[in-house]
Design an enzyme around this catalytic site. Structure first.
Site, PDB file in Angstrom:
ATOM      1  N   GLU A  57      69.939  84.759  39.174  1.00  0.00           N
ATOM      2  CA  GLU A  57      71.345  84.849  38.785  1.00  0.00           C
ATOM      3  C   GLU A  57      71.533  85.098  37.288  1.00  0.00           C
ATOM      4  O   GLU A  57      72.655  85.307  36.831  1.00  0.00           O
ATOM      5  CB  GLU A  57      72.075  83.549  39.174  1.00  0.00           C
ATOM      6  CG  GLU A  57      72.244  83.337  40.675  1.00  0.00           C
ATOM      7  CD  GLU A  57      71.047  82.648  41.327  1.00  0.00           C
ATOM      8  OE1 GLU A  57      69.947  82.654  40.722  1.00  0.00           O
ATOM      9  OE2 GLU A  57      71.206  82.101  42.432  1.00  0.00           O
ATOM     10  N   TRP A  93      72.544  59.304  36.468  1.00  0.00           N
ATOM     11  CA  TRP A  93      71.542  60.102  37.149  1.00  0.00           C
ATOM     12  C   TRP A  93      70.148  59.571  36.836  1.00  0.00           C
ATOM     13  O   TRP A  93      69.817  59.246  35.691  1.00  0.00           O
ATOM     14  CB  TRP A  93      71.620  61.574  36.705  1.00  0.00           C
ATOM     15  CG  TRP A  93      72.722  62.310  37.387  1.00  0.00           C
ATOM     16  CD1 TRP A  93      73.595  61.815  38.305  1.00  0.00           C
ATOM     17  CD2 TRP A  93      73.063  63.678  37.200  1.00  0.00           C
ATOM     18  NE1 TRP A  93      74.472  62.802  38.711  1.00  0.00           N
ATOM     19  CE2 TRP A  93      74.174  63.950  38.054  1.00  0.00           C
ATOM     20  CE3 TRP A  93      72.562  64.701  36.422  1.00  0.00           C
ATOM     21  CZ2 TRP A  93      74.774  65.200  38.126  1.00  0.00           C
ATOM     22  CZ3 TRP A  93      73.159  65.956  36.491  1.00  0.00           C
ATOM     23  CH2 TRP A  93      74.257  66.199  37.338  1.00  0.00           C
ATOM     24  N   LYS A 104      71.739  59.993  42.262  1.00  0.00           N
ATOM     25  CA  LYS A 104      73.034  59.647  41.662  1.00  0.00           C
ATOM     26  C   LYS A 104      73.314  58.180  41.942  1.00  0.00           C
ATOM     27  O   LYS A 104      73.778  57.813  43.008  1.00  0.00           O
ATOM     28  CB  LYS A 104      74.121  60.559  42.233  1.00  0.00           C
ATOM     29  CG  LYS A 104      73.868  62.032  41.876  1.00  0.00           C
ATOM     30  CD  LYS A 104      74.574  63.007  42.807  1.00  0.00           C
ATOM     31  CE  LYS A 104      74.098  64.432  42.551  1.00  0.00           C
ATOM     32  NZ  LYS A 104      72.884  64.824  43.305  1.00  0.00           N
ATOM     33  N   THR A 152      68.237  86.141  46.113  1.00  0.00           N
ATOM     34  CA  THR A 152      67.537  84.898  45.789  1.00  0.00           C
ATOM     35  C   THR A 152      66.810  84.438  47.039  1.00  0.00           C
ATOM     36  O   THR A 152      67.305  84.580  48.155  1.00  0.00           O
ATOM     37  CB  THR A 152      68.513  83.779  45.384  1.00  0.00           C
ATOM     38  OG1 THR A 152      69.361  83.514  46.500  1.00  0.00           O
ATOM     39  CG2 THR A 152      69.347  84.202  44.202  1.00  0.00           C
TER      40      THR A 152
END
Lengths: 558, 558
Positions: free
Chosen positions: B338, B456, B451, B194
């Site tokens: 992934e 959120w 947050k 990655t």
């Protein structure tokens, strides 16, 4: 070469391929897709995939908590295609038990053999099938519970010595979620017995892995190729090789299922096509032949139905053409109980689409998909090329292909040498050719092929050639022993009334008109009144071979 | 409950899912399908799947016999999309080694880190990339062999201290068949690092099993949905998450591959579309944006190209509409290194097709396929419902999803707590919602979300709302510490020249015009000259957070 000490290991998650995952996916992501079950009158029953998921959870709780079904135990179904059978398809394997679908068309003695062999303790049965089941129960000592779903006379079970449960009562008031166990993907999930014409039925046991992979294959573009915009009329019975994988595959993609229950006659099938407008249907040729007659007698609007999968036996070209004219595109597929069943699908290759070669490709059994490896074995055990000419016995290998038969309660799995090669491939018993681009054309059953001097002669080719003669009504060709060649063909012929043709003329016809090679022409000929048939209408060549062996046939040698 | 003593065992064959099986299937059944590689001048190079299969066999012999490549060893590629790279894709894993694709767009120091971390001993490189590779070799002590394919100046490697091989010479005179080993399907097959913006690159190691299953999924009807009648223009690089699985998937179904090699500029792409007539293409949005400009400036016949898969980052609605007008139907997909990468595909559900809701579905990241399980985790770690409203971090599980990162030569696999949950699910770092029918809409990266008091706030929503104000050129919103709420949003705004608006007006605009909830409105505001950007042009919020922390920004509180 051995791995380097520093060999890299995969970092992927180890998530088993389980039927419970197909169920939870289908009932969440495709929760509004539907299983529509025909009821014979009024509106059909409609149940959403979400609803099926909840009821499968309830069924699993009932089987475990009320009937004590254990991991690895068989739970049998004697059911038509309907929503409840779909629920059983998912609940039983997902909870860790094994779905055992009983073929309600088998002779009673075979059904008894199968239930005893599998040691089924629980049978879920449709009420309409109790007249079939009840008389057998006295011979089924392992069966303790019968769960009955749908209309039918329960009093038939009164004296059977089993506990009788109502399917709906069993499900009522139970939790709709079940904590599906994280099984090994090679755990047994379902079993189905072959209804072979010789010997006792043989049990094939599918695993979660094999069913999951087969379902993915069914959903690949060049396989059945359906999406959530489709509705599939599943005429092929759920007791017949997983209904060709459709109940599982559709829960992966949200394809709606239209289930005919016990209404398999041409008229109700035509009615459900007209009213429910399926886009796809799957069935054996005889069903389609009947439907075609019905549609000619009483035309219906069947315009929704554009794709038809035909398998089980070869589709006659005339039937394929007739369906094409109705706008229903037939796609041939080949498989068997031992192959889950998807073995080949006859989608023409890109370079034939839209050309004059397309129809010929559609008449083959089809192309092997990734996941099904194939090879041809000749009369002497040699590997034959994929040249479209060399005929041999088809052998297949793959993750959804059987490598053994179930050995019963106390036995090891069975690997008879005529069904499984020493290196584990399935010997299909089918003889045919494979083209260089991977299309299978079956020409005969291995047991019917004539092994003459190290070469094979197709009995089916000779029969078709004989039956194309205007004076021949029917013809069957069987192998008979021959001192010089090992085996030679015997032609048994049914002539039209008043025909004056003779064997020499028929032999000449084979050689000139039908272009049969000289060395394949039969020397032995006989006239018979009719070809003996099996209970399902296939030529019963065993009978002819026995009659020949016992000198009961009047043979002419040419 | 434990299994009954008489638990039934599956009778299925145990056939591992191997990349060699994809290769042998593709090169036999789809032997005439083609890999077409653009060469920049004259006719492109055409190689049949059968030819690729034979050359992959030769390459495996060369790697083993000439270079001594062992099981489990990495073999790196530094290559464009071309036939030779496809050969490496199949030969290296099939022989038991591990394909390690190097991302040629990474900064030099990251490339060095990755090659050293993987301990690559062999690199196959395109000649055109030697100017990039040669200067790094002094820092790559593990590299012993460089195999060069295609045009380029070999003298660049003269002083590098490695053995240099010509790809074609290495393959010449070797057997075209290789006895591919029967590996465990969980054996490592390929690895890809990655290119995360924080910390060192992390290695994901795919297995034969994960790649096989991912390939089947790519070929499912509701995924990319291609058949052997298609030709796919694979713009997405082969060094970028397996080119989204296309090289493997197409060998399962015979889809032709059109490979652009290094000719990724809008003009040659338009030329190859016009001359080779692909039906499908796959790339990130920026490529399409460039192609669109080219087609407006110099119209071409691109009528063959009817399906376009876009992933990598969200496709702007305007781009999707522009492609629709050109007859190219855009299909959004989401994934990451992934996830192999296929995580979702945005095919609208059946009940939205042809309605006004269809476009909104196409703008989502897409629907989860069978095989990818998803859940949303809220700010407090709680599971959130699939209601299309509740935003949480997306976590996924499945057989082609990573459960760890590669730990390097001496290390265990790494499972950092911010990337993998204790029960093994991948934490994607993406924040979004899931609709009841399983469609993902991403709203933010987890690291950028604010947050605030257990809830959120999406920084992206606030930015989009601010940028819809006529006086705002750019806006970035970042989380800053707040004593009462934990975090609160800081709005950093770039105003058009001559604008006279003020923060109170912008705040009122957010509340009234953009319908942002009161509790989400920023209190802290600042004007900046430009939003800081990363090397690939994304907002670099790290810089803004640091500037705020160091008191470098002039904050107004409302």
């Amino acid at each position: 070469m051995s791995p380097r000490e520093d060999a890299v290991l995969s970092t992927m998650q180890d998530v088993p391929l389980l039927i419970s995952r197909i169920l939870t996916h289908g009932s969440a992501v495709h929760g509004t897709s539907q299983v529509i079950t025909w009821t014979g009158e009024g509106e059909p029953q409609r149940r959403s995939f979400a609803g099926i998921g909840a009821r499968a959870g309830r069924l699993a709780h009932a089987l475990r908590e009320e009937l004590g079904v254990a991991d690895g135990e068989r739970v049998a179904t004697l059911m038509w295609n309907n929503a409840e059978h779909v629920e059983a398809y998912f609940a039983i394997p997902s909870m860790g038990a094994v779905l055992h679908t009983l073929n309600l068309r088998l002779p009673a003695e075979q059904l008894v053999f199968i239930v005893r062999h599998a040691a089924d303790r629980v049978i879920i049965a449709n009420g309409s099938l109790l007249p079939l089941l009840a008389p057998l129960l006295a011979q089924l000592p392992t069966v303790e519970h019968v769960v009955v779903s749908g209309p039918g006379d329960r009093t038939l079970l009164a004296a059977a010595g089993v506990r009788v449960h109502e399917y709906e009562e069993l499900l009522a008031d139970r939790p709709s979620t079940y904590d599906w166990p994280e099984l090994d993907e090679r755990t047994a999930a379902a079993m189905c017995y072959t209804s072979g014409t010789t010997g006792d039925p043989k049990g094939v046991v599918y695993s979660h892995r094999s069913i999951y992979l087969h379902s993915m294959q069914v959903n690949m573009t060049q396989s059945m190729g359906l999406t959530d915009q489709d509705t599939s009329l599943v005429v092929v019975p759920q007791f017949h090789v997983n209904a060709w994988g459709l109940p599982h595959a559709t829960f992966m993609t949200g394809v709606n299922l239209l289930m005919p229950d016990r209404f398999l006659q041409p008229a109700p099938l035509a009615e459900m096509i007209e009213s429910q407008r399926p886009t796809h249907a799957a069935a054996v040729p005889t069903i389609w032949q009947g439907l075609l007659g019905e549609l000619h007698a009483r035309p219906r609007d069947v315009s929704s139905l554009t794709q038809v999968t035909i398998g089980g036996s070869a589709c006659p070209p005339s039937l394929m053409e007739a369906f094409d004219r109705l706008g229903m595109r037939v796609c041939h597929a080949w498989g068997m109980t031992e192959t889950s069943p998807l073995g080949t699908v006859a989608r023409p290759p890109a370079d034939a689409v839209g050309t004059g070669r397309e129809f010929a490709y559609r008449l083959t059994q089809g192309r092997f998909p990734a996941g099904v490896e194939a090879r041809l074995t000749g009369p002497g055990g040699e590997r034959l090329p994929w040249d479209g000419e060399s005929a041999g016995e088809l052998e297949v290998r793959g993750p959804w292909i059987a490598g053994a038969y179930y050995g019963g309660q106390d036995g090891e799995h069975l690997r008879p040498a005529d069904k499984f090669s020493p290196d584990g491939w399935l010997k299909t018993g089918d003889v045919g050719t494979i083209s260089p681009d991977g299309y299978l054309t079956l020409t005969d059953r291995a047991k019917d092929v004539i092994k003459s001097g190290g070469e094979w002669i197709s009995s089916v080719d000779l029969e078709n050639a004989l039956m194309s003669h205007p004076d021949v009504t029917e013809a069957a060709v069987v192998a008979v022993p021959d001192d010089k060649w090992g085996e030679r063909p015997l032609a048994t012929v049914v002539l039209k009334e008043g025909s004056t043709t003779d064997f020499a003329a028929l032999r000449a016809f084979l050689a000139t008109e039908a272009r049969i090679a000289r060395w394949q022409l039969p020397e032995r000929w006989t006239i018979i009144g009719a070809v003996p048939k099996t209970s399902v209408g296939k030529f019963d060549k065993k009978v002819l071979r026995r009659q020949y062996a016992q000198g009961e046939l009047d043979i002419t040698r040419l």
